[in-house]
Structure formats: structure tokens, C-alpha cells
Design an enzyme around this catalytic site. Structure first.
Site, PDB file in Angstrom:
ATOM      1  N   ARG A 152     -21.005  14.557   4.818  1.00 54.13           N
ATOM      2  CA  ARG A 152     -20.675  13.241   6.144  1.00 54.13           C
ATOM      3  C   ARG A 152     -20.364  14.035   7.022  1.00 54.13           C
ATOM      4  O   ARG A 152     -19.603  14.079   6.950  1.00 54.13           O
ATOM      5  CB  ARG A 152     -20.247  11.879   5.764  1.00 54.13           C
ATOM      6  CG  ARG A 152     -20.537  11.650   3.919  1.00 54.13           C
ATOM      7  CD  ARG A 152     -19.367  10.937   3.461  1.00 54.13           C
ATOM      8  NE  ARG A 152     -19.187   9.596   4.520  1.00 54.13           N
ATOM      9  CZ  ARG A 152     -20.295   8.029   4.468  1.00 54.13           C
ATOM     10  NH1 ARG A 152     -20.464   8.177   2.977  1.00 54.13           N
ATOM     11  NH2 ARG A 152     -20.179   7.638   4.594  1.00 54.13           N
TER      12      ARG A 152
ATOM     13  N   ASP B 150       0.913  -1.535  -0.399  1.00 53.31           N
ATOM     14  CA  ASP B 150       0.051  -0.218  -0.164  1.00 53.31           C
ATOM     15  C   ASP B 150       0.813   1.038  -0.045  1.00 53.31           C
ATOM     16  O   ASP B 150       2.097   1.176   0.528  1.00 53.31           O
ATOM     17  CB  ASP B 150      -0.694   0.376   1.079  1.00 53.31           C
ATOM     18  CG  ASP B 150      -1.937   1.163   0.783  1.00 53.31           C
ATOM     19  OD1 ASP B 150      -3.469   0.163   0.829  1.00 53.31           O
ATOM     20  OD2 ASP B 150      -1.875   2.101   0.802  1.00 53.31           O
TER      21      ASP B 150
ATOM     22  N   ASP C 176     -13.054  -1.282  -5.110  1.00 49.86           N
ATOM     23  CA  ASP C 176     -13.722  -0.252  -5.770  1.00 49.86           C
ATOM     24  C   ASP C 176     -12.700  -0.292  -7.407  1.00 49.86           C
ATOM     25  O   ASP C 176     -13.745   0.547  -7.942  1.00 49.86           O
ATOM     26  CB  ASP C 176     -13.345   1.222  -5.136  1.00 49.86           C
ATOM     27  CG  ASP C 176     -15.236   0.967  -4.002  1.00 49.86           C
ATOM     28  OD1 ASP C 176     -15.465   0.126  -3.474  1.00 49.86           O
ATOM     29  OD2 ASP C 176     -14.324   2.399  -2.377  1.00 49.86           O
TER      30      ASP C 176
ATOM     31  N   ALA D 262     -18.755  -2.051   0.385  1.00 47.25           N
ATOM     32  CA  ALA D 262     -17.681  -2.841   0.860  1.00 47.25           C
ATOM     33  C   ALA D 262     -17.997  -4.384   1.067  1.00 47.25           C
ATOM     34  O   ALA D 262     -16.707  -5.299   1.168  1.00 47.25           O
ATOM     35  CB  ALA D 262     -17.304  -2.377   2.591  1.00 47.25           C
TER      36      ALA D 262
ATOM     37  N   ARG E 266     -15.256   3.810   9.703  1.00 45.31           N
ATOM     38  CA  ARG E 266     -14.655   3.019   8.898  1.00 45.31           C
ATOM     39  C   ARG E 266     -12.879   2.483   9.349  1.00 45.31           C
ATOM     40  O   ARG E 266     -12.234   1.350   8.917  1.00 45.31           O
ATOM     41  CB  ARG E 266     -14.327   3.173   7.433  1.00 45.31           C
ATOM     42  CG  ARG E 266     -13.789   3.448   6.705  1.00 45.31           C
ATOM     43  CD  ARG E 266     -13.828   3.764   5.268  1.00 45.31           C
ATOM     44  NE  ARG E 266     -12.680   3.367   4.038  1.00 45.31           N
ATOM     45  CZ  ARG E 266     -11.335   4.041   4.039  1.00 45.31           C
ATOM     46  NH1 ARG E 266     -10.730   4.939   5.284  1.00 45.31           N
ATOM     47  NH2 ARG E 266     -10.939   3.221   3.630  1.00 45.31           N
TER      48      ARG E 266
HETATM   49  C1  FAD Z   1     -10.381   8.012   2.288  1.00 47.13           C
HETATM   50  C2  FAD Z   1     -11.368   6.833   2.455  1.00 47.13           C
HETATM   51  C3  FAD Z   1     -12.772   6.654   3.254  1.00 47.13           C
HETATM   52  C4  FAD Z   1     -13.508   6.051   3.081  1.00 47.13           C
HETATM   53  N1  FAD Z   1     -14.687   6.721   3.915  1.00 47.13           N
HETATM   54  C5  FAD Z   1     -15.660   6.003   3.809  1.00 47.13           C
HETATM   55  C6  FAD Z   1     -17.144   5.976   4.358  1.00 47.13           C
HETATM   56  O1  FAD Z   1     -16.322   6.303   5.892  1.00 47.13           O
HETATM   57  N2  FAD Z   1     -17.874   5.331   4.269  1.00 47.13           N
HETATM   58  C7  FAD Z   1     -18.056   4.180   3.258  1.00 47.13           C
HETATM   59  O2  FAD Z   1     -18.947   3.689   3.110  1.00 47.13           O
HETATM   60  N3  FAD Z   1     -17.070   3.842   2.690  1.00 47.13           N
HETATM   61  C8  FAD Z   1     -15.731   5.041   2.254  1.00 47.13           C
HETATM   62  N4  FAD Z   1     -14.679   4.132   1.863  1.00 47.13           N
HETATM   63  C9  FAD Z   1     -15.794   3.489   0.292  1.00 47.13           C
HETATM   64  C10 FAD Z   1     -15.075   2.004   0.765  1.00 47.13           C
HETATM   65  O3  FAD Z   1     -13.982   1.955   1.546  1.00 47.13           O
HETATM   66  C11 FAD Z   1     -14.970   1.305  -0.072  1.00 47.13           C
HETATM   67  O4  FAD Z   1     -16.474   1.321  -0.893  1.00 47.13           O
HETATM   68  C12 FAD Z   1     -14.599  -0.551  -0.026  1.00 47.13           C
HETATM   69  O5  FAD Z   1     -14.011  -0.268   1.488  1.00 47.13           O
HETATM   70  C13 FAD Z   1     -14.187  -1.379  -1.099  1.00 47.13           C
HETATM   71  O6  FAD Z   1     -12.520  -0.322  -0.641  1.00 47.13           O
HETATM   72  P1  FAD Z   1     -10.918  -1.112  -1.769  1.00 47.13           P
HETATM   73  O7  FAD Z   1     -10.692  -1.820  -0.731  1.00 47.13           O
HETATM   74  O8  FAD Z   1     -11.707  -1.735  -2.781  1.00 47.13           O
HETATM   75  O9  FAD Z   1     -10.953   0.748  -1.925  1.00 47.13           O
HETATM   76  P2  FAD Z   1      -9.945   1.528  -0.940  1.00 47.13           P
HETATM   77  O10 FAD Z   1     -10.868   1.882   0.272  1.00 47.13           O
HETATM   78  O11 FAD Z   1      -9.886   2.583  -1.575  1.00 47.13           O
HETATM   79  O12 FAD Z   1      -8.267   1.000  -0.464  1.00 47.13           O
HETATM   80  C14 FAD Z   1      -7.280   0.865  -1.954  1.00 47.13           C
HETATM   81  C15 FAD Z   1      -6.177   1.286  -1.129  1.00 47.13           C
HETATM   82  O13 FAD Z   1      -5.304   0.635  -1.793  1.00 47.13           O
HETATM   83  C16 FAD Z   1      -4.610   1.885  -1.776  1.00 47.13           C
HETATM   84  N5  FAD Z   1      -3.488   2.494  -2.678  1.00 47.13           N
HETATM   85  C17 FAD Z   1      -4.426   2.778  -3.900  1.00 47.13           C
HETATM   86  N6  FAD Z   1      -3.184   3.254  -5.394  1.00 47.13           N
HETATM   87  C18 FAD Z   1      -2.185   2.134  -5.281  1.00 47.13           C
HETATM   88  C19 FAD Z   1      -1.204   2.334  -5.816  1.00 47.13           C
HETATM   89  N7  FAD Z   1      -0.996   3.402  -6.496  1.00 47.13           N
HETATM   90  N8  FAD Z   1       0.187   1.744  -4.867  1.00 47.13           N
HETATM   91  C20 FAD Z   1      -0.480   1.117  -3.946  1.00 47.13           C
HETATM   92  N9  FAD Z   1      -1.294   1.049  -3.081  1.00 47.13           N
HETATM   93  C21 FAD Z   1      -2.276   1.609  -3.437  1.00 47.13           C
HETATM   94  C22 FAD Z   1      -4.814   3.352  -1.349  1.00 47.13           C
HETATM   95  O14 FAD Z   1      -4.575   4.043  -0.121  1.00 47.13           O
HETATM   96  C23 FAD Z   1      -6.351   2.497  -0.742  1.00 47.13           C
HETATM   97  O15 FAD Z   1      -5.781   2.191   1.175  1.00 47.13           O
HETATM   98  C24 FAD Z   1     -13.483   5.115   1.880  1.00 47.13           C
HETATM   99  C25 FAD Z   1     -12.745   5.125   0.866  1.00 47.13           C
HETATM  100  C26 FAD Z   1     -11.805   6.215   1.309  1.00 47.13           C
HETATM  101  C27 FAD Z   1     -10.738   5.977   0.061  1.00 47.13           C
END
Ligand code: FAD
Ligand code: NAG
Length: 428
Positions: A194, A41, A314, A327, A115
């Protein structure tokens, strides 16, 4: 250190990019199945990963997977909202209906909480397992693949694996490589304000104190083009509200864009006094954000041409919050991919990745469609009808979606799906 159940080593080397809910869950699931995992990450620390965000929801289909990770669901339940209902009101203030979720307990746990806290619990478990190679402060800048391996570029260095899982969230780079083109997000025409603050801030307010002094609560006010949800947790000691509203949306999507109480008040002008009062009571130092909701067309595929890179979470399928599934679906992705890899084995990784997509594609998009459906049902409610049948504004809760075990479904379907794939493409 506790030792956790782990299948015999599969010999499959997995690189995962992104330690959000999707990437972390995929890492834990791959580890359970005996694959060897390296997780990158770009965040420098866990604090950076858990700092942003507020209320997040895992419905039974998502949360049931946490039950397989020792200690996780128990830790989550301690910090989750203790309600099994949602009280719904007309935007002018009249109480309409209480929707109960109590019967859903048989489908699995529901987890609604902060979260950052929930993320921290999963993170803690991933670390405690002791067998996942987690590397922070590592930004992946490129992806590549050939017929027998895939990899990423980190700090200018090439890292190789049998399969790469891109879990980098909505702004994924992996998506461009998988698709071969940059997919342009569109404005959804909606945004969400929010806020999250201590229950104390309203515990002395006559109009609002019932929301925090009798334990946890969960309420929603439904009106034209806007819905407003408020809830308290940890015995009322923490309080949050969110509202979705129409927006020109010409700003980049971000979970960090600060909002202003004055701007929020304009949207709820003329609404029930309690709603206006909730917004007005938001303390100056509360975390209030203005989150633009970006829409993306469903992607044509989640996997790369040689089927050694898979998009999950996502990065593959951003959700609108009203689906309450973003999520949970991101957790299902990791569960299914890890299981397909297990069943296919090291010599059939592309078959596993193809099967993963086949198993997930329709279900994810059906779940995604629930977002606009609920929003339309609420924002365009026919109140004469609702008066006769209040349940008409209940959240749609369907068994196909919520009473679903992604792991056992993948185990059951894999054989048939893989046979069809191999029949169509013998070289897989
Ligand atoms: C800051 C933030 C706050 C959120 N808050 C909420 C909330 O309050 N309520 C809600 O319902 N949903 C929230 N969400 C959305 C929710 O977390 C997601 O819809 C769900 O959990 C799926 O997440 P994910 O793991 O696919 O993506 P994400 O949660 O976006 O995680 C992606 C991860 O990939 C990492 N990353 C990105 N690009 C790179 C790269 N090039 N190299 C290495 N690492 C990388 C990022 O640092 C991050 O940790 C939030 C998302 C974020 C990013
Ligand atoms: C919950 O909060 C109320 C006051 O708001 C308090 O009386 C009660 O003891 C608390 N319960 C627990 C379990 O902490």
C-alpha cells in the site's frame, strides 16, 4: 460548544476499550442514547492514533450512520475521493468496464478517504460532544465480570461499569477472555502493498498524469492472483495505490511494516506498463507498507459468559480488504449495541448484549464472506467470459448489505429477539 441531541440519561455505565473506528463510533452512539461512556486507548495522543494507514472505505451501510452525527459527513465529504465509479482493466492493460456506483447514492453516502483524516473527524466529533470521558495513554491489561457488573484493569486499577465493550482491534486481549482461549491467527496466504503520496509525483509523467490532473480517479487492474487499485483524491493532489498478492505470510500482521519498491516490482513484472510505471514512480519518501493479511476463523461468539463484555470491530471479526466492509461493519456494531442497551435498560444489560450478538452475528459473517468472493472473482477471472459480459468483474454490490440502516433494523428486531432470548433463558 455546540450541544448535540442526546436521549435522557439511561443510567447505563459503559467502558469502551479502543478508540479506533469501532470504539469511537460505539462511544458516540452510546452517548447519543444517553449512556455514560468512558473510553480508553493505549495511544498517548490522537496523532498516534491517526498516523498510520492510508485509504479506507465506508460503504453506504457504514457511512449513513455518520449522517446522524452533526457535521461529520460534511467534513468527511470534503476530504473524500470524489468518484462514483471504478474503471477496471485487464492486467495487460486493456480497458474492460466502468462500474458506476451512482445509483447507490439513494442507499447512503460512500466515503473513501485517508484513514487518519477520517478518524480525526470522528475523533473531533466525539470530543466536541463534551459528554464522553476519553482517556488516552491508558492500556487495559485485564477484563472481568460478575452477575451485576463488568470492568477492566488499567494502570493496576480496577474500573467498573454495567458493560464493557472491547474494541481493541485484531490483537484483542478481550477476545481471549470472552472466548476462554487464545485464538490463533492463520496466514491468509495474501498480503497487500500500500502506498500514498502527492499527486504531484506523477503529474508530469506522460503515461500517468491522466490519473491526477483531471480531478479524482479510481482504477483497478485485475490479473491472476493479484489485483492492483489506484486512486487519486482532493482534486488529484493525493494519490494512492494498493495491490493484493499471494504471500507466504509468515510474518506478523502490521499496518506499519515498510515495503520496498524493488519487491513490489517483482510482483507486477509483465503487467501493463502503466502499472509498472505507477509502482516505479512511488517517491522514495512515500509511505509504502507491506501488510500481511491474517485470517481468523469466525469466532463462536462475540460476548462473554455473563454477557457483560462484548467484542466489536476487528476484535470480533477481522475482514479482508476486498470485502470493503471491515470499517463499515465495525460502525454497525456500535450502533446496534448502543440501541440494544437503550431498549433493554439498565436492569437488563445481559439481555441487551445477547440481543446485540443475535442481531449482528449472521450479518457480519455474511459480509465477511464477500472478501474472498471478490478476490476469487478477480484473481481467477475467466477472460473469455468477461469479454462477453464485462459486468462479471464488477464488485458485487448487494442491497441486503449496502442498503441497510443498522439503527432502525435494531429498533425493529430487538423486541422479537429479546422475547426469544428470554423465553429460552428466563434468567437473562
Ligand atoms: C495502524 C492501523 C492502520 C490501519 N490502516 C487501514 C487502512 O489504511 N485501510 C483500511 O481499510 N483499514 C486500515 N486499518 C484497519 C481498520 O482501521 C479497521 O479494520 C476498522 O477500522 C475497524 O477498526 P477497530 O476500531 O475495530 O480496530 P483498530 O482500528 O485496530 O483500533 C483498535 C484501537 O484499540 C487500541 N487498543 C488496542 N489494545 C488496547 C489496550 N489493551 N488498551 C487500550 N487500547 C487498546 C488501539 O490503540 C487502537 O486505537 C488499520 C488499522 C490500524 C490499527
Ligand atoms: C483541480 O486541479 C486542476 C489542475 O490539476 C485545476 O485546474 C483546477 O482548478 C482544480 N480544481 C479545484 C476545484 O481546485
Amino acid at each position: 460548544m455546540a450541544s448535540f441531541h442526546r436521549r435522557p440519561a439511561s443510567g447505563i455505565k459503559v467502558i469502551i476499550v479502543g478508540a479506533g473506528f469501532a470504539g469511537l463510533s460505539a462511544a458516540i452512539e452510546c452517548d447519543r442514547k444517553g449512556h455514560s461512556v468512558t473510553l480508553f486507548d493505549k495511544a498517548e495522543s490522537i496523532e498516534e492514533l491517526t498516523r498510520f494507514g492510508d485509504i479506507i472505505s465506508f460503504d453506504p451501510n457504514g457511512a449513513r450512520n455518520f449522517e446522524r452525527w452533526p457535521g461529520v459527513i460534511e467534513a468527511m465529504q470534503k476530504v473524500a475521493r470524489q468518484t462514483s465509479w471504478l474503471d477496471l482493466y485487464h492486467w495487460k492493460g486493456d480497458f474492460v468496464t466502468r462500474q458506476s456506483f451512482a445509483d447507490e447514492r439513494k442507499w447512503g453516502p460512500r466515503i473513501n478517504g485517508h484513514r487518519g483524516e477520517l478518524h480525526g473527524i470522528i475523533w473531533g466529533h466525539a470530543v466536541d460532544r463534551g459528554t464522553i470521558d476519553i482517556r488516552l495513554g491508558k492500556r487495559v491489561t485485564d477484563y472481568f465480570e460478575d452477575d451485576d457488573k463488568a470492568g477492566v484493569v488499567v494502570d493496576g486499577e480496577k474500573m467498573y461499569a454495567d458493560v464493557v465493550i472491547a474494541a481493541e482491534g485484531v490483537r484483542s486481549r478481550g477476545r481471549k477472555i470472552v472466548l476462554g482461549f487464545e485464538d490463533r491467527p492463520k496466514s491468509s496466504g495474501y498480503a497487500v502493498y500500500r502506498a500514498w503520496f502527492p499527486g504531484e509525483a506523477i503529474a508530469g509523467n506522460e503515461m500517468l498524469k491522466h490519473l491526477v490532473v483531471n480531478g479524482d480517479t479510481h482504477s483497478g487492474w485485475i490479473g491472476p492472483d493479484l489485483h492492483f487499485l489506484a486512486s487519486s483524491l482532493k482534486n488529484g493532489s493525493e494519490f494512492n495505490w494498493v495491490f493484493t498478492h499471494v504471500d507466504d505470510g509468515n510474518i506478523e500482521e502490521s499496518w506499519q511494516f515498510p515495503g520496498k519498491v524493488e519487491d513490489c516490482l517483482k510482483y507486477v513484472e509483465g503487467w501493463a506498463p502503466i502499472v509498472v510505471e505507477i509502482v516505479k514512480s512511488t517517491p522514495k519518501d512515500a509511505r509504502l507498507i507491506d501488510h500481511k493479511l491474517v485470517y481468523r476463523e469466525p469466532l463462536p461468539t462475540f460476548i462473554s459468559p455473563k454477557a457483560r463484555i462484548a467484542l466489536i470491530g476487528d476484535a470480533a471479526h477481522p475482514f479482508l480488504p476486498t470485502s470493503i466492509q471491515g470499517a463499515s461493519q465495525s460502525i454497525e456494531d456500535g450502533v446496534v449495541l448502543a440501541a440494544c442497551l437503550e431498549l433493554a435498560g439498565k436492569n437488563k444489560v445481559p439481555l441487551a448484549v445477547n440481543a446485540f450478538e443475535k442481531i449482528r452475528y449472521t450479518r457480519v459473517h455474511d459480509a465477511q464472506a464477500m472478501g474472498p468472493k471478490t478476490r476469487e472473482k478477480w484473481h481467477k477471472a475467466n477472460w473469455d467470459e468477461v469479454q462477453k459480459t464485462p459486468e462479471a468483474i464488477h464488485l458485487t454490490r448487494e442491497a441486503w448489505l449496502l442498503n441497510f440502516d443498522a439503527e432502525s433494523d435494531a429498533y425493529q428486531r430487538y423486541g422479537g429477539v429479546a422475547a426469544d432470548l428470554e423465553a429460552a433463558r428466563p434468567r437473562l
